[in-house]
Design an enzyme around this catalytic site. Structure first.
Site, PDB file in Angstrom:
ATOM      1  N   TYR A  14     -35.733   8.731   1.317  1.00  0.00           N
ATOM      2  CA  TYR A  14     -35.204  10.098   1.314  1.00  0.00           C
ATOM      3  C   TYR A  14     -36.303  11.139   1.486  1.00  0.00           C
ATOM      4  CZ  TYR A  14     -30.772   8.145  -0.261  1.00  0.00           C
ATOM      5  OH  TYR A  14     -29.608   7.429  -0.352  1.00  0.00           O
TER       6      TYR A  14
ATOM      7  N   LYS B 275     -36.271  -4.077  -4.999  1.00  0.00           N
ATOM      8  CA  LYS B 275     -36.213  -5.117  -3.963  1.00  0.00           C
ATOM      9  C   LYS B 275     -37.646  -5.589  -3.710  1.00  0.00           C
ATOM     10  CE  LYS B 275     -33.497  -7.425  -1.299  1.00  0.00           C
ATOM     11  NZ  LYS B 275     -32.647  -8.471  -1.879  1.00  0.00           N
TER      12      LYS B 275
ATOM     13  N   ASP C 208     -30.059  -6.372  -5.745  1.00  0.00           N
ATOM     14  CA  ASP C 208     -28.818  -7.020  -5.292  1.00  0.00           C
ATOM     15  C   ASP C 208     -28.156  -7.742  -6.467  1.00  0.00           C
ATOM     16  OD1 ASP C 208     -31.174  -8.440  -5.089  1.00  0.00           O
ATOM     17  OD2 ASP C 208     -30.525  -9.720  -3.454  1.00  0.00           O
TER      18      ASP C 208
ATOM     19  N   ASP D 289     -28.977   5.802  -5.486  1.00  0.00           N
ATOM     20  CA  ASP D 289     -27.854   6.505  -4.867  1.00  0.00           C
ATOM     21  C   ASP D 289     -26.642   5.568  -4.828  1.00  0.00           C
ATOM     22  OD1 ASP D 289     -26.423   8.393  -3.528  1.00  0.00           O
ATOM     23  OD2 ASP D 289     -27.602   8.364  -1.689  1.00  0.00           O
TER      24      ASP D 289
ATOM     25  N   ASP E  68     -23.170   5.289  -7.675  1.00  0.00           N
ATOM     26  CA  ASP E  68     -21.765   5.422  -7.257  1.00  0.00           C
ATOM     27  C   ASP E  68     -20.969   4.213  -7.751  1.00  0.00           C
ATOM     28  OD1 ASP E  68     -22.226   7.837  -5.950  1.00  0.00           O
ATOM     29  OD2 ASP E  68     -20.914   7.299  -4.281  1.00  0.00           O
TER      30      ASP E  68
END
Ligand code: NAP
Length: 483
Positions: free
Chosen positions: A130, A177, A210, A234, A238
């Site tokens: 970002y 990750k 994950d 992000d 959600d």
């Protein structure tokens, strides 16, 4: 206006923003908290007026003055044109911590009801993909730089632990990750492991992101705080809001050393804008985070109880299961106001102390190393030739420069000296040159310029990266298949 009134900048925002912001302000006022709001513009209307960033100068000046913002959602044009006004605000005021708490709410039906979910996602808010640094390498190949810094990792990690201390939480999962992106996501993991030693009473665990998504769907009650990078956060936040009733219930805070901005996780929901249908709970809960941030914890808890009682009583907006056909934002808001002073039977607001937010430093952030070497260079070129042809040419160009072509890769996979079966090629190649022979000497800028000039006689080069080693550790990744 009493002199003790809380000065803040209010950005009503786009779509349902003005409706939900009005609801929150009405409730705060009914609870007897005196606000001195400076209402300003940002988002769609600012873009329409030709303001590239979506944030007018008056809005920036207001926030510099008040350093406190209650914000409605701002629309972002997708895939073209201007930057996101949201990202502009977060970066401009370096609100490096994005805090997204969710909890099971009484009367809100979800498949997870009864499991007592209570999770905070602490998302790094200004770095990562970002940072918005994108380039077209060729007309066919786009690139986005993932920027992760040690000072940035330290700040967000300390913030997460301090947040845990302030709220009496006991466990932090750091979701990365790092198995794939060993330098960037790996830096997040290593910083977390280092800083966790300063907080021995808080359980610190690393988890691959994950797996975190899988575990959130299967056993969400095991999580307390999840600390993660901007992009991962992000998405995961959600997901966590979905576990507890949806975007209508998910608040957030963007906190920096100087400025704090409070907003719902949801966007402008244009489909229901202007219809008095939006659920204002997320924005109201965000406003409660704001009140706690400025020391109005008592009023915040009173309002939170009123929200909980309203939900327990079965008052609904249209997004909640069991809503009547006309379940309006304004009715819901007035029901909360009517419940001020009542206590929830089923849920309690959390005890909350002020967060010890890590302070910004005036110094340029850096990490000291005792030893650094330049051991080669990656030159990125555009070409329609086959790797064999490029390899032959570049090997010749490197002769006499002290450098030798080691590997050529395409989309991160080695395609020279050997090419794998079925590797698809695009017109952007990464060509790695290293010191020829067993010499331990540093590669000089003159050598790099020499090889670059020879390459540019035949190929269009796009950019280059020095291959550096810091204290004996490679500061670069290897291509898939590179020895
Ligand atoms: P969205 O605005 O969050 O809306 C997605 C859907 O969620 C809505 O269509 C609505 O679903 C439901 N919803 C969201 N908030 C609700 C609420 N308070 N009450 C009831 N239902 C609610 O996401 P989007 O459609 O992807 O994004 C729309 C615009 O908002 C975009 O321009 C995006 O860039 C922007 N955005 C801004 C922010 C921000 O300012 N922080 C964050 C996210 C997105 P139904 O179909 O069920 O009505």
């Amino acid at each position: 206006m009493p002199s003790s009134a809380i000065k803040l900048t209010v950005l009503p925002g786009d779509g349902i923003g003005p409706e939900v912001v009005a609801a929150a302000l009405k409730i705060i006022s009914a609870a007897g908290v005196s606000l001195d709001p400076d209402v300003q513009l940002a988002g769609a209307e600012a873009f329409k007026r030709g303001i590239e960033s979506g944030v007018p100068a008056e809005t920036i000046e207001s926030i510099e003055r008040t350093r406190l913002v209650l914000k409605g959602p701002l629309e972002t044009p997708i895939g073209y044109g201007n930057k996101s006004a949201n990202v502009t605000l977060r970066k401009l005021f370096e609100t490096f911590a994005n805090v997204r708490p969710v909890r099971e709410l009484p009367g809100v039906k979800t498949p997870y009801a009864g499991r007592n979910i209570n999770i905070v996602v602490v998302r790094e808010n200004v770095e990562d993909l970002y940072a918005g640094i994108e380039h077209m390498e060729t007309p066919a190949v786009a690139q986005c730089l993932k920027i992760i810094t040690r000072p940035g990792c330290e700040k967000i990690t300390r913030f997460a632990f301090e947040y845990a201390v302030a709220e009496g939480r006991h466990k932090i999962h750091c979701a990365t990750k790092a198995n794939i992106m060993k330098l960037t996501e790996g830096m997040v993991q290593h910083t977390f492991e280092d800083i966790s030693k300063d907080y021995p009473s808080i359980e610190a665990r690393h988890i691959l992101v994950d797996n975190a998504a899988h575990q959130l769907a299967m056993h969400p009650e095991q999580f307390d705080i999840i600390l993660t990078t901007n992009m991962n956060g992000d998405i995961l936040s959600d997901l966590t809001s979905g576990l507890t009733g949806g975007l209508g219930f998910a608040p957030s805070a963007n906190i920096g050393s100087d400025v704090a901005m409070f907003e719902a996780v949801h966007g402008s929901a244009p489909d229901i804008a202007g219809k008095n249908l939006a659920n204002p709970t997320a924005l109201i809960l965000s406003a409660l985070m704001l009140l706690r941030h400025v020391g109005e914890g008592k009023a915040a808890s009173e309002i939170e109880h009123a929200v909980l009682v309203t939900l327990e009583d079965g008052v609904r907006t249209g997004d909640m299961e069991g809503a009547r056909p006309a379940s309006f934002t304004t009715e819901f808001t007035d029901a909360i106001i009517g419940n001020l002073g009542k206590k929830s039977r089923l849920a309690q607001p959390r005890e909350f102390k002020r967060i010890n937010v890590p302070q910004a430093s005036n110094e340029v952030g850096h990490v000291n190393v005792a030893r650094r070497n330049v051991v080669g260079v990656d030159v990125f070129i555009e070409s329609l030739e086959h790797p064999r042809q490029i390899g032959d040419a570049l090997t010749r160009f490197a002769e006499g420069t002290g450098l030798a072509l080691k590997v050529i890769s395409n989309r991160g996979t080695a395609v020279w000296p050997e090419i794998g079966h079925g590797t698809s090629l695009v017109d952007a190649y990464q060509c790695r040159f290293v010191v020829s022979g067993p010499v331990e000497a540093d590669v000089t800028d003159a050598q790099i310029v020499d090889v670059l000039q020879r390459i540019s006689s035949t190929y269009r080069w796009v950019h280059l990266e020095k291959l550096q080693r810091f204290d004996g550790k490679d500061g670069f990744s290897k291509a898939q298949g590179e020895s």
